[in-house]
Design an enzyme around this catalytic site. Sequence first.
Site, PDB file in Angstrom:
ATOM      1  N   LYS A   1      41.977  57.806  48.939  1.00 33.35           N
ATOM      2  CA  LYS A   1      43.191  56.999  49.033  1.00 33.35           C
ATOM      3  C   LYS A   1      44.373  57.880  48.675  1.00 33.35           C
ATOM      4  CE  LYS A   1      41.204  52.489  48.171  1.00 33.35           C
ATOM      5  NZ  LYS A   1      41.121  51.334  47.267  1.00 33.35           N
ATOM      6  N   GLU A   2      45.450  57.738  49.458  1.00 35.86           N
ATOM      7  CA  GLU A   2      46.667  58.474  49.182  1.00 35.86           C
ATOM      8  C   GLU A   2      47.832  57.507  49.100  1.00 35.86           C
ATOM      9  OE1 GLU A   2      47.293  61.331  52.318  1.00 35.86           O
ATOM     10  OE2 GLU A   2      48.277  59.862  53.598  1.00 35.86           O
TER      11      GLU A   2
ATOM     12  N   LYS B   1      58.525  63.630  53.661  1.00 31.36           N
ATOM     13  CA  LYS B   1      57.512  62.656  53.254  1.00 31.36           C
ATOM     14  C   LYS B   1      56.517  63.376  52.348  1.00 31.36           C
ATOM     15  CE  LYS B   1      54.046  59.637  55.384  1.00 31.36           C
ATOM     16  NZ  LYS B   1      53.513  59.202  56.685  1.00 31.36           N
TER      17      LYS B   1
END
Length: 146
Positions: free
Chosen positions: A56-57, A69
Amino acid sequence: MLGHLSHEAVIQAPATVVWKLYGGLELARLVEGDGGEGTVLNIIFPPGLGGAPGYKEKFTKIDNENRIKETEVVEGGFLDIGFTLYRVRLKIVENGDDSCIVESTIEYDIKEEDAANASLVTIQPLIDIAQAANDHLLHNKQHKNV
């Protein structure tokens, strides 16, 4: 132990177009958020690619004005093998009217006892994404001119 990798790739499309492509959510399953800062994505790899099945990021910085970003792994992946930080920064820089430069950077911190795992960090996936983005945008541009 701190580490850093970077790469620059020229994309044959305007920076505004490339920023829209890189800012999209099509490549992962959204866990929470709306695509802005704080959004969490679940990245799952197809079987057979080796390594961790996914991670998960979290989007930690989105600067639309400067086209920057940043994401950080918050669960699984590199964190499971001794990394305390794994951050990816993408910056889209104008390079004339019809091209731009994608500056890709990986920053990481890893526990000294797991330092050998630092050799697993590679910028190649970001290079591949930049090449795929360039190919996709060139292909779409050619079809629009036909």
